[in-house]
Motif scaffolding. Structure first.
Motif, PDB file in Angstrom:
ATOM      1  N   TYR A 171      26.674  77.199 -49.525  1.00 36.28           N
ATOM      2  CA  TYR A 171      27.484  77.180 -48.298  1.00 36.28           C
ATOM      3  C   TYR A 171      26.596  77.159 -47.058  1.00 36.28           C
ATOM      4  O   TYR A 171      26.827  76.388 -46.125  1.00 36.28           O
ATOM      5  CB  TYR A 171      28.389  78.405 -48.285  1.00 36.28           C
ATOM      6  N   LEU A 172      25.561  77.993 -47.058  1.00 33.22           N
ATOM      7  CA  LEU A 172      24.674  78.068 -45.894  1.00 33.22           C
ATOM      8  C   LEU A 172      23.895  76.768 -45.690  1.00 33.22           C
ATOM      9  O   LEU A 172      23.548  76.413 -44.557  1.00 33.22           O
ATOM     10  CB  LEU A 172      23.700  79.231 -46.059  1.00 33.22           C
ATOM     11  N   ALA A 173      23.624  76.063 -46.773  1.00 33.34           N
ATOM     12  CA  ALA A 173      22.837  74.832 -46.680  1.00 33.34           C
ATOM     13  C   ALA A 173      23.646  73.647 -46.171  1.00 33.34           C
ATOM     14  O   ALA A 173      23.080  72.624 -45.785  1.00 33.34           O
ATOM     15  CB  ALA A 173      22.239  74.492 -48.044  1.00 33.34           C
ATOM     16  N   GLN A 174      24.966  73.774 -46.159  1.00 31.74           N
ATOM     17  CA  GLN A 174      25.814  72.677 -45.678  1.00 31.74           C
ATOM     18  C   GLN A 174      25.584  72.440 -44.185  1.00 31.74           C
ATOM     19  O   GLN A 174      25.331  73.370 -43.420  1.00 31.74           O
ATOM     20  CB  GLN A 174      27.297  73.001 -45.893  1.00 31.74           C
ATOM     21  N   HIS A 175      25.723  71.182 -43.781  1.00 34.89           N
ATOM     22  CA  HIS A 175      25.719  70.800 -42.356  1.00 34.89           C
ATOM     23  C   HIS A 175      24.398  71.110 -41.654  1.00 34.89           C
ATOM     24  O   HIS A 175      24.371  71.352 -40.443  1.00 34.89           O
ATOM     25  CB  HIS A 175      26.855  71.482 -41.602  1.00 34.89           C
ATOM     26  N   ASN A 176      23.301  71.126 -42.394  1.00 34.71           N
ATOM     27  CA  ASN A 176      21.985  71.308 -41.777  1.00 34.71           C
ATOM     28  C   ASN A 176      21.188  70.018 -41.950  1.00 34.71           C
ATOM     29  O   ASN A 176      20.708  69.711 -43.042  1.00 34.71           O
ATOM     30  CB  ASN A 176      21.244  72.479 -42.423  1.00 34.71           C
ATOM     31  N   SER A 177      21.060  69.277 -40.865  1.00 37.16           N
ATOM     32  CA  SER A 177      20.451  67.943 -40.937  1.00 37.16           C
ATOM     33  C   SER A 177      18.985  68.004 -41.341  1.00 37.16           C
ATOM     34  O   SER A 177      18.456  67.077 -41.949  1.00 37.16           O
ATOM     35  CB  SER A 177      20.590  67.225 -39.589  1.00 37.16           C
TER      36      SER A 177
END
Length: 231
Positions: A171-177
């Motif tokens: 979840y934390l790794a989502q949306h991190n370019s």
């Protein structure tokens, strides 16, 4: 309204129109005529790690958009322990309960250095009455609160401890370019996943040993495929 407040409100509206994350935030769909209805200044706030944005049961005057960084919503328990009930990231709205004129439901605390926009509830109520453009975003924000609550219940508090930690890292790794993400403390992870701090520490150490997780100066990295096998 006093002239200096008019100037501040206008500058705040101009900043909203030029915001680099405009498409993510509450005012994404507003038009020029909508911004002209903003009568109170929208203030930028910089929070240091551990700083409190608002407290549970505090009277609600503002909602807050997270521009960068991360906020944890915390509920303190009678025994002195605490639970992290939600994490807020870029584009999320903090204090949304203020729009129902309810006291804030949690303590909102910065997990890392965080930039916030403070929006007066009065302005949102005014816009909602006179503009058709805010309703869609308000509905989307309420939907996200519900969606995140479902994620917390179904993925972060159900199953064995290793599965919960793996789901949190994914979840934390989502949306991190740039693929790096902020890794909460073991204490916060325990409070979020309903496990002990010691269990969170043991599982993180195991994931690092197996190279499912790397922790570097820029942040944490994960092997998504390996962690998905656990979940």
């Amino acid at each position: 309204m006093k002239p200096n407040l008019v100037h501040q409100a206008w500058n705040g509206a101009e900043k909203c129109k030029q915001c680099r994350i405009r498409e993510l935030v509450l005012f994404a769909d507003l038009q020029q005529e909508d911004f002209e209805q903003l009568h109170h200044p929208i203030i930028d706030i910089e929070l240091a790690t551990g700083e409190t944005l608002y407290r549970e049961q505090q009277a609600p005057e503002f909602v807050f958009t997270v521009r960068s960084g991360m906020i944890k919503l915390v509920r303190y328990l009678p025994n002195g322990n605490y639970r992290v009930v939600r994490l807020l990231r870029q584009g999320d709205l903090a204090g949304i309960e203020a729009l129902h004129n309810s006291p804030y439901l949690h303590h909102a605390i910065a997990l890392q250095e965080t930039s916030i926009c403070r929006i007066p509830v009065e302005d949102i109520e005014q816009l909602n009455q006179h503009s058709p453009h805010l309703y869609k975003q308000l509905t989307a924000r309420w939907y996200k609160v519900q969606s995140d609550a479902n994620i917390w219940l179904s993925e972060f508090t159900v199953g064995n401890s290793k599965k919960r930690v793996a789901n949190l890292l994914l979840y934390l790794a989502q949306h991190n370019s740039n693929h790096y993400f902020y890794l909460p403390s073991r204490e916060d992870m325990g409070a979020l996943l309903a496990i002990t701090t010691e269990t969170a520490s043991r599982i993180i150490a195991e994931f690092k040993r197996l190279e499912y997780l790397q922790v570097e100066q820029q942040g944490a990295l994960i092997d998504i495929d390996k962690l998905k096998q656990i979940t």
